[in-house]
Design a protein around this motif. Structure first.
Motif: not given
Length: 130
Positions: A57-70
């Protein structure tokens, strides 16, 4: 304020306990590869299928949501192999910071889960690009 810091939001009962994080370059620079060295302790074996939910998030704006296999090197750059054995570990992670990153503050929320969807570790990384 320093250009970055992290807050370990894990529970003491989580199987991964973060002991320290060191980054290079420090402070982080737009357009560079950020290399993080994470020292952590696994209280039990972490099996293949463990994953991370990452929100940026930059401020209140979400720019990425992703799931990564560890453990999947195609998902991201980490030097961990599965299974992660019980004990102390030093893990290296490389993340590319875009050259066009906004000149503001950024929060990266990382929530780790085991293959059985149990909480594994949790932290918030705060970066200041102002």
């Amino acid at each position: 304020m320093s250009a970055w810091h992290y807050v370990d939001t894990s529970s003491l009962s989580d199987p991964i306990q973060i002991q320290s994080i060191v980054i290079a370059p420090d402070p982080p620079k737009p357009g560079s590869d950020l290399k993080a060295t994470i020292v952590a302790r696994a209280d039990r074996e972490i099996e293949p299928g463990a994953y991370l939910d990452v929100t940026v998030k930059f401020g209140v704006v979400q720019v990425l949501h992703r799931t990564y296999d560890l453990f999947d090197p195609m998902d991201w750059s980490i030097d961990a192999t599965a299974p992660l054995q019980k004990g102390d570990h030093t893990l290296g992670v490389v993340v590319r910071i875009p050259p066009t990153v906004a000149h503001t503050r950024c929060v990266v929320q990382i929530r780790g889960y085991t293959v059985n969807d149990e909480e594994m570790a949790s932290l918030d990384v705060r970066l200041d690009f102002t």
